[in-house]
Design a protein around this motif. Structure first.
Motif, mmCIF file in Angstrom:
data_model
loop_
_atom_site.group_PDB
_atom_site.id
_atom_site.type_symbol
_atom_site.label_atom_id
_atom_site.label_comp_id
_atom_site.label_asym_id
_atom_site.label_seq_id
_atom_site.Cartn_x
_atom_site.Cartn_y
_atom_site.Cartn_z
ATOM 1 N N ILE A 122 0.862 -1.189 0.000
ATOM 2 C CA ILE A 122 0.000 0.000 0.000
ATOM 3 C C ILE A 122 0.896 1.236 0.000
ATOM 4 O O ILE A 122 1.728 1.409 0.904
ATOM 5 C CB ILE A 122 -0.933 0.015 1.218
ATOM 6 N N PRO A 123 0.758 2.119 -0.984
ATOM 7 C CA PRO A 123 1.623 3.308 -1.057
ATOM 8 C C PRO A 123 1.509 4.166 0.209
ATOM 9 O O PRO A 123 0.437 4.270 0.812
ATOM 10 C CB PRO A 123 1.084 4.062 -2.278
ATOM 11 N N ASN A 124 2.615 4.788 0.585
ATOM 12 C CA ASN A 124 2.640 5.581 1.812
ATOM 13 C C ASN A 124 1.640 6.729 1.791
ATOM 14 O O ASN A 124 1.072 7.074 2.832
ATOM 15 C CB ASN A 124 4.053 6.121 2.061
ATOM 16 N N ASP A 125 1.424 7.345 0.612
ATOM 17 C CA ASP A 125 0.496 8.468 0.569
ATOM 18 C C ASP A 125 -0.951 8.023 0.779
ATOM 19 O O ASP A 125 -1.815 8.838 1.114
ATOM 20 C CB ASP A 125 0.638 9.241 -0.745
ATOM 21 N N ILE A 126 -1.223 6.737 0.608
ATOM 22 C CA ILE A 126 -2.547 6.195 0.915
ATOM 23 C C ILE A 126 -2.605 5.735 2.371
ATOM 24 O O ILE A 126 -3.596 5.946 3.071
ATOM 25 C CB ILE A 126 -2.882 5.037 -0.040
#
Length: 332
Positions: free
Chosen positions: A150-154
């Motif tokens: 899961i991308p950090n910005d999400i």
């Protein structure tokens, strides 16, 4: 790091698969009693599942709710009831229930059991009474992989704000509060919700709305590692079929949907975020074909499970053990 080979060497009366997710354990002896065996080897089993996340037992003939009940009561002194249920179920034996009784055409997305609640089981046990004629898989996903994908910005908004779960009981489109809490006593429901740090509002005798803010992550009670642990992708309104969703929003508003999620501050979670999380789970899920008598043991923190559509009769039983008190929001 647990030495899986050393654990295997300690269990000469069974054999093992090469794959570790799930790690399949095969009975070597005819009529081998899994309830006795799993109780005798509990420490080794606990080490294996905390490393592998899930164990699939084959050849032990756990082909009924009663046999599953014997296994889970042999494994743990703390076998759990379902209170504040997320989906409809039937009691089938002592603290053994049917798997989620949604229509056979529906997909049940990957999820941790009771991840929306303030208390949840540490272990799940599922056994196959009747395999489906076609489909009906119980996919499992390794959440050690998921949290890294899961991308950090999400991830960060979920971590910072938490997740707000909003549920409406008694609108005729999902469970009633009587079914969800397995009672007719409103005062008991209010006690359960108060103890669970869940706000509630009665609109009439049938319509109950609850609101709770939980962490998006949780710390594994045995290994201490942080895992992605929530129902955001499962409860989000985008999972409701579009025509049904439009009708419900028009009739009740977004706050009146049977279930929905927001960031902990009440702001909306974009549908694109939910779709990405669902895709990560789906792309990393592992399927095995149920055979009558199979049993799978799942670490509820390290692995999620779901269900695919199926045809024919299908009966999978489930039990839960070892209650865990979730870390209150903001205290991880």
């Amino acid at each position: 790091m647990i030495d899986i080979q050393q654990c295997k060497a300690s269990l000469p009366d069974v054999s093992f698969s090469e794959e570790c997710f799930p790690l399949t354990i095969y009975a070597k002896l005819e009529q081998q009693n899994l309830a006795v065996w799993i109780n005798k080897n509990k420490n080794i089993i606990d080490n294996l599942i905390s490393q592998c996340g899930s164990l699939l037992f084959k050849g032990f003939n756990i082909d009924s709710a009663q046999r599953l009940s014997e296994v889970v009561h042999g494994y743990s002194p703390e076998v759990l009831d379902y209170v504040d249920r997320g989906a409809p179920r039937r009691a089938m034996a002592k603290k053994v229930f049917s798997s989620t009784e949604y229509a056979c055409t529906e997909v049940i997305p990957q999820h941790h059991e009771m991840a929306f609640a303030d208390k949840c089981p540490q272990k799940l046990f599922l056994c196959c009474d009747t395999p489906a004629q076609e489909g009906g898989f119980t996919p499992i996903t390794d959440d050690r992989k998921v949290i890294g994908l899961i991308p950090n910005d999400i991830k960060q908004p979920f971590i910072d704000k938490g997740i707000m779960y909003v549920r409406n009981y008694g609108l005729g489109v999902d469970m009633s509060w009587q079914e969800a809490f397995d009672t007719q006593d409103k005062s008991f429901v209010e006690q359960v919700l108060t103890e669970a740090k869940t706000d509630f509002q009665w609109f009439d005798d049938d319509h109950l709305r609850t609101t709770a803010v939980r962490n998006a992550l949780e710390r594994h009670p045995m290994t201490g590692e942080m895992v992605w642990f929530n129902h955001a992708h499962l409860f989000h309104m985008s999972n409701i079929p579009e025509d049904v969703r439009e009708f419900l929003v028009e009739e009740y508003g977004e706050d009146g949907l049977p279930r929905n999620v927001f960031y902990g501050d009440g702001s909306k979670i974009p549908t694109s975020v939910i779709r990405m999380i669902n895709e990560i789970y789906e792309n990393n899920s592992v399927r095995f074909t149920w055979e009558k008598g199979d049993m799978v043991m799942v670490d509820n923190f390290l692995a999620t499970h779901g269900r695919t559509p199926f045809s024919g009769k299908r009966c999978v039983c489930v039990a839960m053990t070892d209650l865990f008190n979730r870390t209150p929001f903001g205290e991880l």
